[in-house]
Design an enzyme around this catalytic site. Structure first.
Site, short mmCIF file in Angstrom:
data_model
loop_
_atom_site.label_atom_id
_atom_site.label_comp_id
_atom_site.label_asym_id
_atom_site.label_seq_id
_atom_site.Cartn_x
_atom_site.Cartn_y
_atom_site.Cartn_z
CD GLU A 34 54.83 44.11 41.69
OE1 GLU A 34 54.20 44.11 40.80
OE2 GLU A 34 55.63 44.72 41.94
CD GLU A 83 53.59 52.01 41.36
OE1 GLU A 83 53.11 50.92 42.01
OE2 GLU A 83 54.88 51.85 40.87
#
Length: 214
Positions: A82, A140
């Site tokens: 994150e 990602e």
């Protein structure tokens, strides 16, 4: 973003400093003070949803159910990932898009292109959009790489990245519904788990890290 996070913190139950959840998160993230020039702050939300997110202003929020499900290393892997979205401005762009879309929808965009005052309810909606933001595979993968390097830099075993994705994979494959009912959003926002597990595992082996038992 600061206003949005203030509203998110008002709307959710933030676990107090005396909570075992908060103590655990503080222990795991000790020394993790910033991503670039962005100062980090960590809080735990009481929730039956297994999720976590990091906002562009450095606010990192981890949900109690995710902490119940994951080991320390698995949690570190999720947090590292994150933080990668902050470092690469993915979260910032997602927030900007949500803000502009909301301003256009609610008629808050002025003639000179600036955005007027935003209601608290709208801030909450924007925050939820950020929590559930979907990123490309390229984004990602870049966040994974950043998380790996960030954990390594802060003295953590970067096997945590692969272990986090392995847990997500187990949750995804769970037939009993034990995990799926808690982690629908988290799983939907992390595609291509097999390749990500392989990539992070290979990096850790190459760097000669010993895999933790849990």
């Amino acid at each position: 973003m600061k206003q949005t996070m203030q509203e998110m913190d008002r709307e959710n139950t933030v676990m107090p400093a005396s909570s075992d959840y908060t103590k655990r998160l503080n222990r795991l993230t000790k020394g993790m003070t910033s991503v670039g020039k962005v100062k980090l702050n960590f809080k735990v939300y009481k929730s039956n949803e297994a999720n976590a997110f990091a906002s562009p202003d450095g606010s990192v929020r981890v949900y109690t159910k995710l902490m119940d499900i994951m080991s320390d290393n698995e949690l570190l892997g999720v947090i590292g990932h994150e933080l990668g979205h902050i470092a690469h401005s993915d979260s910032k762009r997602a927030f900007q898009e949500a803000l502009i879309a909301s301003a256009v929808r609610d008629g808050l965009m002025t003639s000179d292109g600036t955005i007027g005052a935003i209601a608290r309810s709208t801030l909450g909606d924007i925050g939820e959009t950020l929590v559930n933001a979907k990123f490309s595979r390229k984004q990602e993968a870049a966040a994974d790489d950043y998380g790996y390097d960030f954990l390594k830099k802060h003295g953590k075993n970067p096997w945590a990245m692969a272990m986090a994705f392995e847990k997500l994979k187990a949750m995804e494959n769970d037939k009993s519904g034990k995990y799926m009912r808690y982690a629908k959003e988290l799983l939907s926002s992390h595609p291509d788990l097999d390749n990500r597990i392989k990539t992070m595992s290979e990096r850790a082996r190459k760097d000669r890290y010993t895999r933790p038992k849990s």
